[in-house]
Design an enzyme around this catalytic site. Structure first.
Site, mmCIF file in Angstrom:
data_model
loop_
_atom_site.group_PDB
_atom_site.id
_atom_site.type_symbol
_atom_site.label_atom_id
_atom_site.label_comp_id
_atom_site.label_asym_id
_atom_site.label_seq_id
_atom_site.Cartn_x
_atom_site.Cartn_y
_atom_site.Cartn_z
ATOM 1 N N ARG A 1 -10.398 3.344 9.194
ATOM 2 C CA ARG A 1 -10.325 1.974 9.568
ATOM 3 C C ARG A 1 -11.434 1.369 10.227
ATOM 4 O O ARG A 1 -11.578 0.057 10.322
ATOM 5 C CB ARG A 1 -8.871 1.443 10.470
ATOM 6 C CG ARG A 1 -7.730 1.134 9.778
ATOM 7 C CD ARG A 1 -6.719 1.146 10.977
ATOM 8 N NE ARG A 1 -5.581 0.450 10.344
ATOM 9 C CZ ARG A 1 -4.468 1.075 10.042
ATOM 10 N NH1 ARG A 1 -4.310 2.325 9.863
ATOM 11 N NH2 ARG A 1 -3.337 0.503 10.014
ATOM 12 N N LYS B 1 0.955 -0.993 -0.057
ATOM 13 C CA LYS B 1 -0.036 0.008 -0.059
ATOM 14 C C LYS B 1 0.827 1.314 -0.007
ATOM 15 O O LYS B 1 0.562 2.155 -0.555
ATOM 16 C CB LYS B 1 -0.797 -0.091 1.418
ATOM 17 C CG LYS B 1 -1.925 0.964 1.267
ATOM 18 C CD LYS B 1 -3.114 0.524 2.307
ATOM 19 C CE LYS B 1 -2.460 0.016 3.477
ATOM 20 N NZ LYS B 1 -2.226 1.241 4.498
ATOM 21 N N ARG C 1 -2.733 -7.761 13.539
ATOM 22 C CA ARG C 1 -2.973 -6.775 12.549
ATOM 23 C C ARG C 1 -3.978 -7.066 11.211
ATOM 24 O O ARG C 1 -4.728 -6.365 11.037
ATOM 25 C CB ARG C 1 -1.823 -6.061 11.965
ATOM 26 C CG ARG C 1 -0.913 -5.174 13.119
ATOM 27 C CD ARG C 1 0.228 -4.737 12.535
ATOM 28 N NE ARG C 1 0.262 -3.613 11.615
ATOM 29 C CZ ARG C 1 1.031 -3.440 10.615
ATOM 30 N NH1 ARG C 1 2.321 -4.109 10.405
ATOM 31 N NH2 ARG C 1 1.011 -2.505 9.848
ATOM 32 N N ARG D 1 10.461 -6.844 5.799
ATOM 33 C CA ARG D 1 10.463 -5.614 5.763
ATOM 34 C C ARG D 1 11.462 -4.725 6.711
ATOM 35 O O ARG D 1 11.321 -4.938 7.759
ATOM 36 C CB ARG D 1 9.156 -5.035 5.581
ATOM 37 C CG ARG D 1 9.051 -3.223 5.414
ATOM 38 C CD ARG D 1 7.487 -2.899 5.165
ATOM 39 N NE ARG D 1 6.775 -2.833 6.344
ATOM 40 C CZ ARG D 1 5.683 -2.028 6.313
ATOM 41 N NH1 ARG D 1 5.293 -1.568 5.112
ATOM 42 N NH2 ARG D 1 4.947 -1.930 7.450
ATOM 43 N N ARG E 1 10.415 -2.881 12.230
ATOM 44 C CA ARG E 1 9.369 -2.441 13.093
ATOM 45 C C ARG E 1 8.561 -3.563 14.121
ATOM 46 O O ARG E 1 8.533 -4.694 13.800
ATOM 47 C CB ARG E 1 8.195 -1.685 12.262
ATOM 48 C CG ARG E 1 8.378 -0.330 12.066
ATOM 49 C CD ARG E 1 7.559 0.275 11.150
ATOM 50 N NE ARG E 1 6.089 -0.306 11.221
ATOM 51 C CZ ARG E 1 4.971 0.098 10.451
ATOM 52 N NH1 ARG E 1 5.474 0.952 9.354
ATOM 53 N NH2 ARG E 1 3.894 -0.244 10.564
HETATM 54 P P1 AMP Z 1 0.229 1.459 9.633
HETATM 55 O O1 AMP Z 1 1.385 1.966 9.505
HETATM 56 O O2 AMP Z 1 -1.057 2.156 8.833
HETATM 57 O O3 AMP Z 1 -0.410 0.106 9.801
HETATM 58 O O4 AMP Z 1 -0.336 1.997 10.996
HETATM 59 C C1 AMP Z 1 0.280 1.613 12.416
HETATM 60 C C2 AMP Z 1 -0.514 1.473 13.537
HETATM 61 O O5 AMP Z 1 -0.893 2.707 13.803
HETATM 62 C C3 AMP Z 1 -1.606 0.630 13.377
HETATM 63 O O6 AMP Z 1 -1.434 -0.721 13.719
HETATM 64 C C4 AMP Z 1 -2.711 1.409 14.619
HETATM 65 O O7 AMP Z 1 -2.454 0.975 15.937
HETATM 66 C C5 AMP Z 1 -2.406 2.838 14.366
HETATM 67 N N1 AMP Z 1 -3.355 3.583 13.215
HETATM 68 C C6 AMP Z 1 -2.857 4.087 12.193
HETATM 69 N N2 AMP Z 1 -4.172 4.457 11.421
HETATM 70 C C7 AMP Z 1 -5.126 4.113 12.370
HETATM 71 C C8 AMP Z 1 -6.489 4.520 12.464
HETATM 72 N N3 AMP Z 1 -7.120 5.020 11.168
HETATM 73 N N4 AMP Z 1 -7.226 4.341 13.404
HETATM 74 C C9 AMP Z 1 -6.675 3.538 14.676
HETATM 75 N N5 AMP Z 1 -5.380 3.489 14.580
HETATM 76 C C10 AMP Z 1 -4.484 3.596 13.511
#
Ligand code: AMP
Length: 217
Positions: free
Chosen positions: A88, A13, A171, A127, A160
């Site tokens: 989300r 993505k 996740r 990654r 990470r």
């Molecule tokens: P990502 O890099 O988009 O996978 O985001 C990493 C983490 O940030 C996620 O696993 C969530 O804990 C938090 N996060 C990111 N976007 C959101 C969202 N729209 N709502 C809630 N938590 C979020």
């Protein structure tokens, strides 16, 4: 142009989002990146978010919605945006819809990236990311030219915590639970455009170009 991008973590993505932003000339607004930046800067928002992110949980809607709203306010009115990682949940989607309606703007498309779970676990465990500038690497497919250091800013690159297998599964579980409802929501609005990312990167890039062309025309 104003887009959302939805897809499981690790489906490419971020890369596809960068192509879309480059081709469409719009900013990439990633909620995950904003949270991570706040965590590394030790802000109040970062402290709240870290408690959830470290456990592979979503940050509460109230905190997330307020943060997105603040970031969208200027971009929404100007060149547009690609919003990545938000919404989300259905509650977030409804909050976004209200905010966009208040600003008098509409989404052009919700871009859905597709890839199966098995391939995702494999790709994410390989990654590595730069905690400073956000550059993303892959141990075999896209290693940093500077080994353990970021080739853009020189920071030491990291694996990470939320890219490690147990957290990835958590996740993915959250993603599948919640994305179904979101996809239905945007399907009903006829906004979903799909990109399957199980082929070569150049195939995905061509799919992006075709998609943008079809939206422009
Ligand atoms: P990502 O890099 O988009 O996978 O985001 C990493 C983490 O940030 C996620 O696993 C969530 O804990 C938090 N996060 C990111 N976007 C959101 C969202 N729209 N709502 C809630 N938590 C979020």
């Amino acid at each position: 142009m104003r887009f959302l991008i939805i897809g499981p973590p690790g489906a490419g993505k971020g890369t596809i989002a960068a192509w879309i932003c480059e081709e469409a000339g719009i900013p990439h607004i990633s909620t995950g990146d904003i949270f991570r930046r706040n965590i590394s800067q030790g802000t109040k928002l970062g402290k709240i978010a870290a408690a959830y992110i470290d456990e592979g949980k979503l940050v509460p809607d109230e905190t997330t919605n307020a943060m997105v709203r603040e970031h969208l306010r200027s971009d929404a009115q100007q060149s547009g945006f690609l919003l990545d990682g938000f919404p989300r949940t259905l509650a977030q989607a409804e909050a976004l819809e209200m905010f966009l309606a208040e600003e008098g703007i509409r989404l052009d498309a919700v871009i859905l990236i597709e890839l199966n779970d098995e391939e995702i676990v494999h790709r994410l465990s390989q990654r590595r990311v730069c905690p400073s500038c956000g550059a993303s690497y892959h141990l075999t497919q896209k290693p940093s030219r500077d080994g353990e250091y970021c080739e853009h800013c020189g920071e030491r690159i990291i694996h990470r915590d939320d890219d490690k297998p147990a957290t990835i599964r958590k996740r993915l579980e959250i993603y599948h639970e919640q994305s179904g409802k979101l996809i239905d929501y945007y399907e009903r609005k006829d906004l979903i455009r799909r990109i399957n990312n199980d082929g070569r990167p150049d195939e995905a890039r061509q799919a992006v170009q075709r998609l943008l062309k079809s939206i422009k025309s």
